[in-house]
Design a protein around this motif. Structure first.
Motif, PDB file in Angstrom:
ATOM      1  N   VAL A  56       2.011  26.609 -19.497  1.00  0.00           N
ATOM      2  CA  VAL A  56       2.756  27.848 -19.273  1.00  0.00           C
ATOM      3  C   VAL A  56       2.024  28.412 -18.262  1.00  0.00           C
ATOM      4  O   VAL A  56       0.495  28.717 -18.280  1.00  0.00           O
ATOM      5  N   GLU A  57       2.409  29.321 -17.016  1.00  0.00           N
ATOM      6  CA  GLU A  57       1.681  29.718 -16.099  1.00  0.00           C
ATOM      7  C   GLU A  57       2.320  31.143 -16.065  1.00  0.00           C
ATOM      8  O   GLU A  57       3.448  31.409 -15.644  1.00  0.00           O
ATOM      9  N   ASN A  58       1.458  32.077 -16.226  1.00  0.00           N
ATOM     10  CA  ASN A  58       2.046  33.687 -15.724  1.00  0.00           C
ATOM     11  C   ASN A  58       1.793  34.027 -14.409  1.00  0.00           C
ATOM     12  O   ASN A  58       0.620  33.624 -13.973  1.00  0.00           O
ATOM     13  N   VAL A  59       2.922  33.885 -13.695  1.00  0.00           N
ATOM     14  CA  VAL A  59       2.787  34.383 -12.465  1.00  0.00           C
ATOM     15  C   VAL A  59       3.409  35.775 -12.139  1.00  0.00           C
ATOM     16  O   VAL A  59       4.707  36.317 -12.495  1.00  0.00           O
ATOM     17  N   VAL A  60       2.561  37.102 -12.115  1.00  0.00           N
ATOM     18  CA  VAL A  60       3.067  38.383 -12.433  1.00  0.00           C
ATOM     19  C   VAL A  60       3.188  39.176 -11.102  1.00  0.00           C
ATOM     20  O   VAL A  60       2.498  38.863 -10.060  1.00  0.00           O
ATOM     21  N   GLY A  61       4.054  40.006 -11.173  1.00  0.00           N
ATOM     22  CA  GLY A  61       4.473  40.879 -10.134  1.00  0.00           C
ATOM     23  C   GLY A  61       5.544  41.169  -9.764  1.00  0.00           C
ATOM     24  O   GLY A  61       6.572  40.351  -9.895  1.00  0.00           O
TER      25      GLY A  61
ATOM     26  N   GLY B  69       7.995  43.029 -11.044  1.00  0.00           N
ATOM     27  CA  GLY B  69       8.789  43.073 -12.006  1.00  0.00           C
ATOM     28  C   GLY B  69       9.434  41.692 -12.272  1.00  0.00           C
ATOM     29  O   GLY B  69      10.656  41.512 -12.572  1.00  0.00           O
ATOM     30  N   GLY B  70       8.637  40.890 -12.383  1.00  0.00           N
ATOM     31  CA  GLY B  70       9.154  39.332 -12.464  1.00  0.00           C
ATOM     32  C   GLY B  70       9.539  38.738 -11.329  1.00  0.00           C
ATOM     33  O   GLY B  70       9.872  37.638 -11.361  1.00  0.00           O
ATOM     34  N   ILE B  71       9.596  39.498  -9.839  1.00  0.00           N
ATOM     35  CA  ILE B  71      10.224  38.714  -8.810  1.00  0.00           C
ATOM     36  C   ILE B  71       9.252  37.567  -8.378  1.00  0.00           C
ATOM     37  O   ILE B  71       9.736  36.390  -7.775  1.00  0.00           O
ATOM     38  N   ILE B  72       8.000  37.891  -8.411  1.00  0.00           N
ATOM     39  CA  ILE B  72       7.001  36.895  -7.865  1.00  0.00           C
ATOM     40  C   ILE B  72       7.098  35.557  -8.525  1.00  0.00           C
ATOM     41  O   ILE B  72       6.847  34.451  -7.807  1.00  0.00           O
ATOM     42  N   GLY B  73       6.897  35.586  -9.846  1.00  0.00           N
ATOM     43  CA  GLY B  73       7.095  34.331 -10.680  1.00  0.00           C
ATOM     44  C   GLY B  73       8.381  33.710 -10.298  1.00  0.00           C
ATOM     45  O   GLY B  73       8.552  32.371 -10.202  1.00  0.00           O
ATOM     46  N   THR B  74       9.493  34.383 -10.128  1.00  0.00           N
ATOM     47  CA  THR B  74      10.659  33.853 -10.045  1.00  0.00           C
ATOM     48  C   THR B  74      10.916  33.103  -8.591  1.00  0.00           C
ATOM     49  O   THR B  74      11.315  32.050  -8.537  1.00  0.00           O
ATOM     50  N   LEU B  75      10.420  33.728  -7.546  1.00  0.00           N
ATOM     51  CA  LEU B  75      10.204  33.246  -6.119  1.00  0.00           C
ATOM     52  C   LEU B  75       9.243  31.840  -6.323  1.00  0.00           C
ATOM     53  O   LEU B  75       9.591  31.020  -5.712  1.00  0.00           O
ATOM     54  N   ARG B  76       8.378  31.749  -7.099  1.00  0.00           N
ATOM     55  CA  ARG B  76       7.545  30.649  -7.212  1.00  0.00           C
ATOM     56  C   ARG B  76       8.192  29.508  -7.746  1.00  0.00           C
ATOM     57  O   ARG B  76       8.268  28.384  -7.274  1.00  0.00           O
ATOM     58  N   ALA B  77       9.287  29.833  -8.652  1.00  0.00           N
ATOM     59  CA  ALA B  77      10.038  28.646  -9.408  1.00  0.00           C
ATOM     60  C   ALA B  77      11.094  28.360  -8.465  1.00  0.00           C
ATOM     61  O   ALA B  77      11.502  27.080  -8.134  1.00  0.00           O
ATOM     62  N   GLN B  78      11.562  29.141  -7.459  1.00  0.00           N
ATOM     63  CA  GLN B  78      12.694  29.123  -6.431  1.00  0.00           C
ATOM     64  C   GLN B  78      12.112  28.083  -5.348  1.00  0.00           C
ATOM     65  O   GLN B  78      12.838  27.151  -5.036  1.00  0.00           O
ATOM     66  N   LYS B  79      10.904  27.967  -5.054  1.00  0.00           N
ATOM     67  CA  LYS B  79      10.273  27.096  -4.252  1.00  0.00           C
ATOM     68  C   LYS B  79       9.832  25.778  -4.616  1.00  0.00           C
ATOM     69  O   LYS B  79       9.401  24.798  -3.984  1.00  0.00           O
ATOM     70  N   ALA B  80       9.918  25.599  -5.959  1.00  0.00           N
ATOM     71  CA  ALA B  80       9.556  24.544  -6.532  1.00  0.00           C
ATOM     72  C   ALA B  80      10.471  23.223  -6.335  1.00  0.00           C
ATOM     73  O   ALA B  80      11.697  23.477  -6.071  1.00  0.00           O
ATOM     74  N   ALA B  81      10.085  21.972  -6.601  1.00  0.00           N
ATOM     75  CA  ALA B  81      10.916  20.755  -6.368  1.00  0.00           C
ATOM     76  C   ALA B  81      11.820  20.939  -7.554  1.00  0.00           C
ATOM     77  O   ALA B  81      11.451  21.118  -8.741  1.00  0.00           O
TER      78      ALA B  81
END
Length: 332
Positions: free
Chosen positions: A69-74, A76-88
């Motif tokens: 589990v990786e907490n990617v905060v900021g 309102g949840g958008i930063i972590g969601t963007l990280r997932a969007q760019k993943a393979a």
């Protein structure tokens, strides 16, 4: 082209198509080929974080893999969601998506940097959290009807009651605005960095209402320092059985439960998505997990049947006109 060459090409094409299901099946059999990371786009201790960690433990056993589990905060949840969007899109990076990040935000943010409908594959709806409507004991209201009457009196006198939230566009903000619309009352919005930050001001009477998490605010209701006016679900919460449902409180149209689900980057192979779904459903079916969420006022929704994508589309159809009518819009 002679007949032998033509037949050769036909048989070659047929062999290629016949091999596709085998290749897809082999892909699922070889998955996972490494660690799986579940991104929790909120801070440690948040409902999304707690959910991700319980889910990871069960999925690790089902998939015989390491699930982190990786907490990617900021934002309102958008930063972590963007990280997932760019993943393979190979099933090794997943994200806990919320009703806000992967449904409502597309109606609220003018320049959202991801497309909830196109950039993610919904896997399974995991849990739903109804809101607990709470007021300070010092306000001297015992029911939601009494609160609504007081709100109308104060507004007529030019001194509207207030409510706190975790910021513009947050679930607490939208839940309160929905109640305002349904009950025909005026309330002044006081945004905070998070719903948890509202607690001290609510306890001291600096704000008059909050739509919050049962696990956070429920203990204060049990102590008597806060008054539980309703739970925004059709039925009472097992965690706070003495608090009426929003239906019993007289405002069924103000029902509002926040869902959290598991998502993968778009174009993840279907067979891998099914394998992940099976592991997630098995993880959430553990009795201790279901009991743990029930004590926090949440209901486990993970099921092998039904389409999560269709569920999201139905929820979006409900909320799009409401958000439009409320005029909530954020530039980012």
């Amino acid at each position: 082209m002679n007949s032998k060459r033509l037949l050769g090409r036909i048989f070659g094409a047929l062999s290629l198509f016949a091999a596709l299901p085998i290749a897809a099946g082999a892909q699922a059999q070889s998955f996972p080929s490494g660690n799986i990371t579940i991104i929790a786009p909120y801070s440690a201790g948040s409902p999304a974080d707690t959910l991700a960690r319980r889910l990871a433990e069960g999925m690790a056993k089902s998939l015989n893999a390491t699930v982190l589990v990786e907490n990617v905060v900021g934002a309102g949840g958008i930063i972590g969601t963007l990280r997932a969007q760019k993943a393979a899109p190979d099933g090794h990076t997943l994200v806990i998506g919320t009703q806000g990040t992967l449904m409502m935000n597309k109606f609220i943010y003018k320049n959202l940097r991801y497309r909830p409908d196109q950039d993610f594959d919904p896997i399974v709806n995991l849990v739903e959290f109804p809101n607990l409507v709470v007021a300070p004991a010092s306000l001297n209201v015992k029911t939601l009807k009494e609160f609504v009457s007081l709100a109308k009196e104060r507004a007529a006198a030019g001194k509207p009651l207030t409510y706190g939230s975790g910021g513009v566009g947050s679930s607490a903000h939208l839940a309160a605005e929905l109640l305002k619309m349904r009950a025909g009352i005026e309330l002044t919005h006081v945004p905070y960095k998070s719903v948890a930050d509202t607690l001290s001001d609510l306890l001291t009477g600096r704000i008059d209402l909050i739509f919050g998490n049962v696990g956070v605010f429920g203990p204060h209701v049990e102590k008597g320092s806060l008054v539980g006016l309703a739970v925004t679900a059709p039925e009472r919460s097992k965690a706070l059985p003495e608090v009426p449902s929003i239906v019993e409180a007289g405002y069924p149209d103000a029902e509002f439960s926040v869902w959290l689900g598991l998502f993968a980057p778009a174009k993840t192979p279907t067979d891998i998505l099914e394998k992940l779904k099976s592991a997630a459903v098995a993880s959430m079916a553990v009795p201790a997990t279901r009991t743990s969420f029930a004590t926090e006022g949440a209901e486990v929704k993970a099921s092998a049947s039904g389409s999560f994508r269709d569920f999201i589309a139905k929820d979006a159809a409900k909320w799009r006109p409401i958000i439009s009518k409320l005029g909530i819009e954020i530039e980012n």
